[in-house]
Each structure stands twice: as structure tokens, then as C-alpha cells.
Write a protein that holds these residues in place. Structure first.
Motif, short mmCIF file in Angstrom:
data_model
loop_
_atom_site.label_atom_id
_atom_site.label_comp_id
_atom_site.label_asym_id
_atom_site.label_seq_id
_atom_site.Cartn_x
_atom_site.Cartn_y
_atom_site.Cartn_z
N PHE A 141 0.83 -1.20 0.00
CA PHE A 141 0.00 0.00 0.00
C PHE A 141 0.87 1.25 0.00
O PHE A 141 0.56 2.24 -0.68
CB PHE A 141 -0.92 -0.02 1.22
CG PHE A 141 -1.87 1.14 1.29
CD1 PHE A 141 -2.98 1.22 0.45
CD2 PHE A 141 -1.67 2.17 2.20
CE1 PHE A 141 -3.86 2.29 0.51
CE2 PHE A 141 -2.54 3.25 2.27
CZ PHE A 141 -3.64 3.30 1.42
N MET A 366 -8.60 -3.71 5.71
CA MET A 366 -8.21 -3.67 4.30
C MET A 366 -9.00 -4.71 3.50
O MET A 366 -9.38 -4.47 2.35
CB MET A 366 -6.71 -3.91 4.17
CG MET A 366 -6.14 -3.62 2.79
SD MET A 366 -6.36 -1.90 2.23
CE MET A 366 -5.14 -1.04 3.22
N ALA A 371 -8.00 -1.24 -0.74
CA ALA A 371 -7.00 -0.18 -0.81
C ALA A 371 -7.55 1.09 -1.47
O ALA A 371 -7.20 2.21 -1.07
CB ALA A 371 -5.77 -0.68 -1.56
#
Length: 488
Positions: A141, A366, A371
Motif C-alpha cells: 500500500f 483492508m 485499498a
């Protein structure tokens, strides 16, 4: 609320009794769910006032140790009242320090993890796989090529872990033999978090090992000055242990020039640790990702998922770029946790021993939100910040004290003056800001704290809560003006 206890009370005369299960698990879970649901609902909008605890509750909190247990429903009710009348960083207009959203998915993960109470000091089975996946998801990420890492109790522990790894890298064997006083140095900007100093002290290097690197007019570390300090230490026989760059300083949200700092470190073989506890999630955004160019060249990185990524506390992480450095720093042999061949236990790569599955908070959040949603939330807080900055610039009672890089805004309130009155200045204006911050906290609609910037006292707002929208932020200056007027 039922009058019957949800858990049996042990008979003091019966001697030692084994812990027993709750008599009505479903019932108590329903009560707890109602308390949590009310809390979540209260976070959706700013509160008009902070409630004070009632006098009876305050008296109960002054009691001594209970010999016989109380009704669980009553105890839960008290616990909920305590928390509801306490300061919560999850509220949309808690703007002091670096607040968190306390995402609901993170809360659920915390409860589930606590129920199973997995300990990642040793192999925890499938939980180890989830922990590793969460570490790699976090690194992906951020755009950081992590080879390994783990979740920790907070930014202090993550920074300390990174610094210990840097010490062992620069001075192999130092964990066994120690470090001669005055023989090692750590470099950080004048805006670095105090946890860096505490980590240097705890690592046995001594506070005098810290070299404070001057900053430029944007409050960023000056790479040329860093180069000069490193060269001077090398010529004096002092070993540079680490450079600590900051990706989002606490005071102003400044991001150091990571690429240029990395170049200095690479020329001299110095470990680069990036303290991104607050600001590094912005590396994942399209609008601000360019500020973090060079991040992939860092040897280790700290990120507090319990800040701008919205997890409940505490949920920090330490990421490292090379395999094996953590075990070289922490690996050990013990008689109560045997190794199989050359395979170490998880604790051989961490400073902490007992470690809960903190990763589950990030993993579940998540997994559920994705994301893209997190990137949108981050961009939203950046946009709220820009709107707030524009409002400060346009308002005659306020003065912007710096041009924010991220979501931290330092500003001053300039009380309007009547005919013949002189404007507040100097120490009087500083004292006004301290009194104003205290009054705002007592008022409860907006929670701000004072800070010192360039020798003067300011108000500091930090927009890292995903619940803070533009409409809520738009009213902050009006509240400040109203409360300030009441002080005159």
C-alpha cells in the motif's frame, strides 16, 4: 437492564474457585453490542457538548478493591459512561495531536483477537500467515519493498526497533559488547519526534549521540548539512549508526527530502530509517505521493496504522528492506522456547515478547474496505485540510503560521480590538492561546491543543480522522471565535 447477575458470584467461603463462563453470553454480548452501537452513532457527528460524569459514578470510581463481584450489566453500564464522558480521538472534531478514526472494522478485529488471545511470540499457527500477509499488504500500500517486518505497540517501539537494527548493522556485536560512549552518532532533523531521542537513549548510545540537522525554510532536513555532519564524524572516528528522516513531522506535517537523504546514506553506508508514523500513508495518494520519492531506498520504516490509517490503538508497524536484519538484532537461544534447527521463533525478530495479533485490525479493515477506499479516505482528509487552510487565510481573526504539506495546520487567533485598544502581542498573545485551547477543550465542541512554533504559541489542528468532513471543519473557526469572545 436485568436485576439478575449475568455471571455467578463466587462464594468467599468456598475457597478458591476456578474461573467460570458467563451465565448468559448471548445476553451480555447483546448489551455490549448496544453500548458499542451507541458509541459509533455518537461519532457520526460532532457533539454540541462534552458530557460530564455524574456524581454517583465519580464516587464509585473512588471505591477500594471489591472483595465480591458486582452485577455485570451494572459494571458495563458504568464502563460505558466512563468512556462516553472521556476524551475520544474518534470524534470528528477531535483535532489535537494525531487522532484516529477507530474504524469499526478495527474495533471488531480487536474484540475477536482478544477473544482468541493468540500470542505471536512463538508460532501461532495460521495467525502467523495472516500477520505476514498484513505486513506485505501494508508495505504494498505504501510502495515500500519490505522483506520483513511486524506490528508493534506503537511508534516508539517501531522507531526503537529500527534503531536497534541500525546499531547492530553499523556496529556488529554491539548487542553483546555495548557501545563505547561517544563512538556512535544518529542524525535527525530539528523537527524529529522525541521518540527518536528516547530510542537513542534506550539503545545505550546516549543523548549526546544525536546530531541535530538544520532544516530549510520548509522545515525539511538539509541534505548538505547532513553530509557535512556525517563527514565530520567519520573524520573524527565516530561511527554513523543511522539517519532518521521524518515523513510527516508531528508539529507541522513536514516530509523530509527522502531521495536526497538516501543518497547521502548510500555514499557513506549509513542506515536510513524513516519515521513515517503519522504522514507516510500519504505516499499511497495520487496528490501527495511525490513527496515520498526515495522511500523505497530506506532500510527501515515506521508507520502507525492507528493514526492516519484509522486503526484503534495500538497498531504500529516496523518494515525493513532486507531479510535477516531483525533476527541478527534480536535472535537468541532460550531453554523454554526451543528452536528447530536453524528456524527461530517469531520473538527472535522482535523487541517485544508477548505480542497480540494487532495485524488483524489492519487485515480485516483492508479486506473489507479495500485499498482504493483507503486512498479515497486519505485524499478526503487532504481536501478537508486545504479547505480549512483557505478559511484560515480568509478570516480576519486568524493567521496561518506555515504552509502545510499534509494535514497539520498551525494557526493563531488574533482577537479583534475595539476603538483605542491595542492588539494582543508577545507573551499576552501566547497566554491567550493557552487559555483559548483550555476553554475549547472545556466547551467540548472542538478539541484543540496549543503548540509552540517558531517561538510563539499557536493552535494546531490535525485532520487525520476519516469522519471529519468539510461541513464539520467549516464551523471550527466560528466555534473558536465564539469561545475566544467569552474569554474577553
Amino acid at each position: 437492564m436485568t436485576d439478575a447477575p449475568l455471571a455467578p458470584h463466587p462464594d468467599p467461603a468456598a475457597g478458591s474457585a476456578a474461573p467460570s463462563a458467563l451465565a448468559d453470553r448471548d445476553g451480555v454480548l447483546a448489551e455490549l453490542s448496544a453500548h458499542v452501537s451507541r458509541a459509533w452513532a455518537s461519532f457520526e457527528h460532532p457533539r454540541p457538548v462534552e458530557p460530564a460524569p455524574d456524581a454517583d459514578l465519580v464516587r464509585r470510581l473512588g471505591r477500594g478493591l471489591p472483595d465480591v463481584g458486582d452485577d455485570l450489566s451494572v459494571a458495563l453500564e458504568d464502563a460505558a459512561h466512563v468512556l462516553d464522558s472521556s476524551v475520544s480521538t474518534a470524534r470528528p472534531l477531535f483535532l489535537a495531536y494525531v487522532p484516529s478514526s477507530a474504524l469499526e472494522t478495527g474495533v471488531l478485529a480487536s474484540a475477536l483477537s482478544s477473544a482468541y488471545d493468540a500470542n505471536l511470540a512463538t508460532s501461532a499457527g495460521t495467525a502467523d500467515l495472516l500477520d505476514r500477509q498484513a505486513v506485505h499488504w501494508l508495505a504494498e500500500f505504501l510502495g515500500y519493498p519490505a522483506a520483513e517486518g511486524h506490528f508493534t505497540s506503537g511508534g516508539q517501539t517501531s522507531n526503537f526497533t529500527g534503531l536497534l537494527a541500525a546499531r547492530e548493522h553499523a556496529r556488529p556485536g554491539s548487542r553483546e559488547h555495548g557501545v563505547t560512549p561517544g563512538s556512535a552518532a544518529v542524525y535527525a532533523s530539528e523537527e524529529a519526534h522525541h521518540s527518536v531521542v528516547r530510542a537513542v537513549e534506550a539503545a545505550g548510545l546516549g543523548r549526546r549521540a544525536v546530531r541535530w540537522v538544520p532544516t530549510d525554510d520548509q522545515r525539511r532536513m538539509r541534505p548538505a548539512d547532513l553530509e557535512a555532519l556525517v563527514r565530520a564524524d567519520l573524520e573524527a572516528g565516530v561511527v554513523p549508526v543511522a539517519v532518521v528522516a521524518t515523513a510527516g513531522t508531528t508539529l507541522t506535517g513536514t516530509v523530509d527530502p527522502l531521495g536526497e537523504i538516501a543518497a547521502v546514506c548510500e555514499r557513506h553506508g549509513v542506515w536510513l530509517h524513516v519515521d513515517g508514523a503519522y504522514g507516510i500513508p500519504a505516499a499511497a495518494t495520487a496528490s501527495h505521493g511525490h513527496l515520498f520519492a526515495g522511500l523505497a531506498r530506506a532500510d527501515s520504516v515506521t508507520v502507525d496504522a492507528h493514526k492516519w490509517l484509522g486503526m484503534p490503538k495500538s497498531c504500529s508497524a516496523l518494515l525493513v528492506r532486507h531479510h535477516g536484519v531483525l533476527r541478527a538484532t534480536f535472535g537468541h537461544e532460550e531453554h523454554y522456547m526451543l528452536h528447530e534447527g536453524d528456524t527461530g521463533n517469531p520473538v527472535d525478530s522482535t523487541f517485544e515478547y508477548s505480542r497480540p495479533l494487532r495485524a488483524l485490525r489492519f487485515w480485516l479493515s483492508m479486506r473489507v474496505h479495500g485499498a482504493a477506499r483507503f486512498r479515497a479516505w486519505l485524499e478526503g482528509t487532504l481536501e478537508v485540510t486545504r479547505t480549512f487552510v483557505d478559511a484560515v487565510r480568509a478570516h480576519p481573526e486568524f493567521e496561518l503560521r506555515h504552509d502545510p504539506m499534509l494535514t497539520t495546520v498551525c494557526f493563531r487567533h488574533l482577537p479583534p480590538t475595539g476603538e483605542g485598544e491595542r492588539p494582543l502581542s508577545g507573551g499576552a498573545l501566547d497566554r491567550h492561546h493557552v487559555a483559548l485551547a483550555q476553554a475549547l477543550q472545556h466547551d467540548g465542541r472542538v478539541f484543540l491543543a496549543p503548540a509552540e512554533l517558531d517561538g510563539v504559541t499557536v493552535l494546531r489542528a490535525c485532520f487525520t480522522n476519516f469522519r471529519t468532513d468539510a461541513a464539520s471543519a467549516a464551523g471550527v473557526l466560528d466555534v473558536i471565535s465564539e469561545v475566544a469572545a467569552s474569554l474577553r
